[in-house]
Design a protein around this motif. Structure first.
Motif, PDB file in Angstrom:
ATOM      1  N   ALA A   1       0.568   5.273   6.588  1.00 16.82           N
ATOM      2  CA  ALA A   1       0.113   6.462   7.318  1.00 16.82           C
ATOM      3  C   ALA A   1      -1.392   6.422   7.551  1.00 16.82           C
ATOM      4  O   ALA A   1      -1.881   6.776   8.637  1.00 16.82           O
ATOM      5  CB  ALA A   1       0.503   7.715   6.533  1.00 16.82           C
ATOM      6  N   ARG A   2      -2.132   5.989   6.551  1.00 17.44           N
ATOM      7  CA  ARG A   2      -3.595   5.920   6.685  1.00 17.44           C
ATOM      8  C   ARG A   2      -3.999   4.954   7.791  1.00 17.44           C
ATOM      9  O   ARG A   2      -4.896   5.243   8.589  1.00 17.44           O
ATOM     10  CB  ARG A   2      -4.195   5.497   5.346  1.00 17.44           C
ATOM     11  CG  ARG A   2      -5.717   5.460   5.332  1.00 17.44           C
ATOM     12  CD  ARG A   2      -6.245   5.219   3.932  1.00 17.44           C
ATOM     13  NE  ARG A   2      -5.755   3.965   3.364  1.00 17.44           N
ATOM     14  CZ  ARG A   2      -4.845   3.880   2.412  1.00 17.44           C
ATOM     15  NH1 ARG A   2      -4.285   4.972   1.911  1.00 17.44           N
ATOM     16  NH2 ARG A   2      -4.455   2.706   1.938  1.00 17.44           N
ATOM     17  N   ARG A   3      -3.347   3.820   7.868  1.00 18.43           N
ATOM     18  CA  ARG A   3      -3.688   2.838   8.898  1.00 18.43           C
ATOM     19  C   ARG A   3      -3.323   3.324  10.296  1.00 18.43           C
ATOM     20  O   ARG A   3      -3.995   2.987  11.271  1.00 18.43           O
ATOM     21  CB  ARG A   3      -2.977   1.515   8.612  1.00 18.43           C
ATOM     22  CG  ARG A   3      -3.576   0.739   7.432  1.00 18.43           C
ATOM     23  CD  ARG A   3      -2.724  -0.468   7.097  1.00 18.43           C
ATOM     24  NE  ARG A   3      -3.305  -1.269   6.035  1.00 18.43           N
ATOM     25  CZ  ARG A   3      -4.047  -2.365   6.223  1.00 18.43           C
ATOM     26  NH1 ARG A   3      -4.332  -2.759   7.453  1.00 18.43           N
ATOM     27  NH2 ARG A   3      -4.522  -3.041   5.199  1.00 18.43           N
TER      28      ARG A   3
ATOM     29  N   GLY B   1      -3.111   6.591  11.156  1.00 21.00           N
ATOM     30  CA  GLY B   1      -3.785   7.841  11.485  1.00 21.00           C
ATOM     31  C   GLY B   1      -2.845   9.020  11.665  1.00 21.00           C
ATOM     32  O   GLY B   1      -3.174   9.976  12.375  1.00 21.00           O
ATOM     33  N   TYR B   2      -1.673   8.947  11.039  1.00 18.48           N
ATOM     34  CA  TYR B   2      -0.707  10.041  11.097  1.00 18.48           C
ATOM     35  C   TYR B   2      -0.358  10.456   9.677  1.00 18.48           C
ATOM     36  O   TYR B   2      -0.637   9.743   8.718  1.00 18.48           O
ATOM     37  CB  TYR B   2       0.570   9.612  11.831  1.00 18.48           C
ATOM     38  CG  TYR B   2       0.420   9.458  13.318  1.00 18.48           C
ATOM     39  CD1 TYR B   2       0.804  10.473  14.187  1.00 18.48           C
ATOM     40  CD2 TYR B   2      -0.108   8.293  13.869  1.00 18.48           C
ATOM     41  CE1 TYR B   2       0.673  10.336  15.568  1.00 18.48           C
ATOM     42  CE2 TYR B   2      -0.249   8.139  15.245  1.00 18.48           C
ATOM     43  CZ  TYR B   2       0.143   9.167  16.086  1.00 18.48           C
ATOM     44  OH  TYR B   2       0.011   9.029  17.440  1.00 18.48           O
ATOM     45  N   SER B   3       0.299  11.602   9.536  1.00 18.97           N
ATOM     46  CA  SER B   3       0.742  12.038   8.213  1.00 18.97           C
ATOM     47  C   SER B   3       2.001  11.278   7.814  1.00 18.97           C
ATOM     48  O   SER B   3       2.746  10.772   8.672  1.00 18.97           O
ATOM     49  CB  SER B   3       1.019  13.540   8.205  1.00 18.97           C
ATOM     50  OG  SER B   3       2.191  13.834   8.957  1.00 18.97           O
ATOM     51  N   VAL B   4       2.243  11.207   6.517  1.00 18.40           N
ATOM     52  CA  VAL B   4       3.454  10.565   6.017  1.00 18.40           C
ATOM     53  C   VAL B   4       4.693  11.240   6.605  1.00 18.40           C
ATOM     54  O   VAL B   4       5.657  10.580   7.006  1.00 18.40           O
ATOM     55  CB  VAL B   4       3.484  10.620   4.475  1.00 18.40           C
ATOM     56  CG1 VAL B   4       4.847  10.193   3.948  1.00 18.40           C
ATOM     57  CG2 VAL B   4       2.377   9.747   3.888  1.00 18.40           C
TER      58      VAL B   4
ATOM     59  N   GLU C   1       1.894   5.842   2.048  1.00 19.97           N
ATOM     60  CA  GLU C   1       0.592   6.479   2.247  1.00 19.97           C
ATOM     61  C   GLU C   1      -0.379   5.516   2.929  1.00 19.97           C
ATOM     62  O   GLU C   1      -1.145   5.906   3.816  1.00 19.97           O
ATOM     63  CB  GLU C   1       0.013   6.944   0.914  1.00 19.97           C
ATOM     64  CG  GLU C   1       0.786   8.082   0.245  1.00 19.97           C
ATOM     65  CD  GLU C   1       2.084   7.616  -0.399  1.00 19.97           C
ATOM     66  OE1 GLU C   1       2.266   6.384  -0.537  1.00 19.97           O
ATOM     67  OE2 GLU C   1       2.907   8.479  -0.761  1.00 19.97           O
ATOM     68  N   GLY C   2      -0.344   4.238   2.531  1.00 19.65           N
ATOM     69  CA  GLY C   2      -1.192   3.238   3.170  1.00 19.65           C
ATOM     70  C   GLY C   2      -0.810   3.021   4.620  1.00 19.65           C
ATOM     71  O   GLY C   2      -1.676   2.857   5.488  1.00 19.65           O
TER      72      GLY C   2
ATOM     73  N   GLU D   1       0.797  -1.219   0.000  1.00 17.65           N
ATOM     74  CA  GLU D   1       0.000   0.000   0.000  1.00 17.65           C
ATOM     75  C   GLU D   1       0.830   1.270   0.000  1.00 17.65           C
ATOM     76  O   GLU D   1       0.270   2.368  -0.035  1.00 17.65           O
ATOM     77  CB  GLU D   1      -0.943  -0.002   1.219  1.00 17.65           C
ATOM     78  CG  GLU D   1      -1.874  -1.214   1.274  1.00 17.65           C
ATOM     79  CD  GLU D   1      -2.748  -1.210   2.516  1.00 17.65           C
ATOM     80  OE1 GLU D   1      -2.838  -0.151   3.187  1.00 17.65           O
ATOM     81  OE2 GLU D   1      -3.344  -2.264   2.830  1.00 17.65           O
TER      82      GLU D   1
END
Length: 510
Positions: free
Chosen positions: A105-107, A109-112, A102-103, A99
């Motif tokens: 970070a999404r999981r 809940g923080y920024s890249v 970016e994937g 992923e």
């Protein structure tokens, strides 16, 4: 640890620290695990790194003798519940390969940017570099254990191009892929291709109570997805795996060994290993499959730290020294484990196993062809969320609890992936109708790999504590290894089937 104590560990070839830090030798341009059997370098020629990726970033290549890419994972990532710990567990599961950052970070809940900054500060490398180390290790295993063409291996290992693959292998191992393959055959004496699957030796740190772990898994082996064959000392645990790109079958043998037994295909210098063979529908799943089996078998644990704390306790000490290397098994599939925990409410381990087998036969996905007694993959949560479940013969309230849990897993309301926030997951579980403290704690311990869970209401625990003349209030002294204390208490009972679930009364209606 400071650098002086790290150097003392290197001088003593102390394998307790393999995977905890890496030793860079500036004069030779290589990095090693602390237990490397090579001549100890002089102190002023040594620099220490928190990760293999950090050592590679500094321009060092992996030692060909001790294979630092094959060390057990640091037990720190199992203990820590912060951003770094959660990120490392997800990276190990292959999220960055599948992923991207970016994937990840999404999981989380923080920024890249936050994730890159945090990982670089603590580990000396960002998520891409950390994932790259795993890709290179996967590529080496495939080169040395299969006859696949080099081009296929490049993409199976997760590289975006053959050129990137070639450059990475040369940079890390100072050899071309073909040279690395030839060297691997020389070391191991033969290729594993003739026997099928991918042959591995799964490294572990310190003593490993293989028999006790297989006993635990054998009592809970669900028909259709798991089996344990053979005689004590020579048993084989086999199970099906639902993986991102396809399905797989894993085989783990009870009779392992140590580095002194000769060359390995997956490195265990200074420590022990368990033989494993993976049959995968898609080789891109190799990294993920290995990591999930490692979590199931708790191979990245630090038995020395556990023994130091629990072995010094007057109550638990005799139990700990009676079973050195006892582990806290996790789960190959956290969703599966959660469903099985609900099935186990108010029944014995044997009855829970039977119920799970019925569920698999009714709702599981059949394998393309049976493999021994292995016939199915465990049902996906989405297939259970609206299922009648009448085949199970359970009370209506418990069937409703099972559907509620499955729906929460299917729609993402409950997250149990390797990077899940453990506290948040437990709160979400307790908010579901029919899920009580025992079930939530058991899921947290096994599905999320938390080493510090205690189940004071468990029947087996109460029985063991009563025999020892102690109360559950002693558990506070066993932090942060209460999950291991739990297993020692279960094993101390004289019950033939130390069923955690027996006599455990979770509410059918809350």
């Amino acid at each position: 640890m400071d650098d002086d104590s790290r150097y003392e560990a290197v001088r003593g070839r102390d394998e307790r620290f393999d995977g905890v830090f890496f030793t860079g030798v500036l004069t030779t341009g290589i990095y090693c695990r602390p237990s490397c059997p090579a001549v100890t370098p002089r102190r002023h020629n040594v620099r220490f790194f928190p990760s293999a990726a950090a050592a590679q970033r500094a321009g060092l290549r992996a030692c060909r003798r001790c294979r630092p890419d094959a060390v057990p994972g640091s037990a720190e990532w199992n203990v820590r519940a912060d951003l770094t710990g959660r990120a490392m567990r997800l990276i190990a599961d292959g999220i960055v390969d599948r992923e991207g950052v970016e994937g990840l970070a999404r999981r989380l809940g923080y920024s890249v940017r936050q994730i890159r900054r945090q990982l670089t500060a603590e580990l000396g490398a960002g998520p891409v570099a950390l994932a790259r180390v795993r890709r290179a290790h996967t590529a080496r295993v495939l080169l040395q254990t299969t006859e696949l063409p080099v081009t296929e291996i490049a993409f199976a290992a997760g590289f975006a191009s053959v050129r990137q693959f070639n450059d990475t292998i040369r940079e890390i191992h100072a050899r071309t892929p073909r040279e690395l393959r030839a060297r691997g055959r020389t070391r191991s004496g033969a290729s594993a291709a003739g026997t099928g699957g991918v042959a591995l030796r799964l490294a572990c740190r310190g003593p490993y109570a293989t028999g006790a772990v297989l006993d635990f898994l054998a009592r809970r082996a669900v028909p259709g997805i798991e089996e344990v064959t053979g005689t004590p000392g020579r048993r084989v645990y086999r199970r099906t795996l639902a993986l991102p790109y396809g399905h797989g079958i894993a085989e783990v043998h009870e009779s392992g060994g140590t580095a002194a037994d000769g060359g390995t295909t997956d490195g265990a210098a200074g420590g022990g290993w368990l033989p494993c063979r993976l049959h995968l529908a898609d080789l891109r799943d190799l990294t993920t499959a290995v990591q999930r089996i490692r979590r199931l078998l708790d191979l990245d644990a630090d038995p020395y730290a556990v023994t130091e704390r629990l072995g010094a306790d007057p109550l638990l000490g005799p139990l700990v020294h009676r079973r050195p290397g006892l582990r806290s098994p996790g789960a190959a599939d956290p969703h599966e484990l959660a469903v099985r925990a609900v099935l186990g409410q108010q029944v014995t381990v044997g009855a829970a196993r039977t119920l799970a087998g019925t569920l698999v036969a009714a709702y599981g996905k059949p394998l393309p062809a049976p493999d021994g007694t292995l016939t199915h993959l465990f049902p996906e949560p989405g297939s259970l969320a609206d299922a009648p479940l009448t085949e199970l013969g359970m009370p209506a309230a418990r069937r409703a609890a099972l559907r509620t849990l499955a729906a929460a897993l299917a729609d993402g309301a409950l997250v149990l992936d390797p990077g899940a926030d453990r506290d948040e997951a437990e709160r979400t579980l307790l908010a579901l109708r029919g899920i009580g403290p025992w079930t939530a704690g058991y899921i947290r311990m096994r599905a999320l790999g938390d080493p510090d869970v205690f189940l004071p209401g468990d029947a087996g625990v109460r029985h063991a504590l009563a025999r020892l003349g102690a109360g559950a209030d002693r558990a506070g002294d066993w932090r942060p290894w209460r999950s291991y204390a739990l297993h020692h208490l279960w094993h101390s009972t004289e019950i033939t089937e130390p069923a955690e679930t027996a006599g455990t009364h979770e509410p059918e209606n809350r």
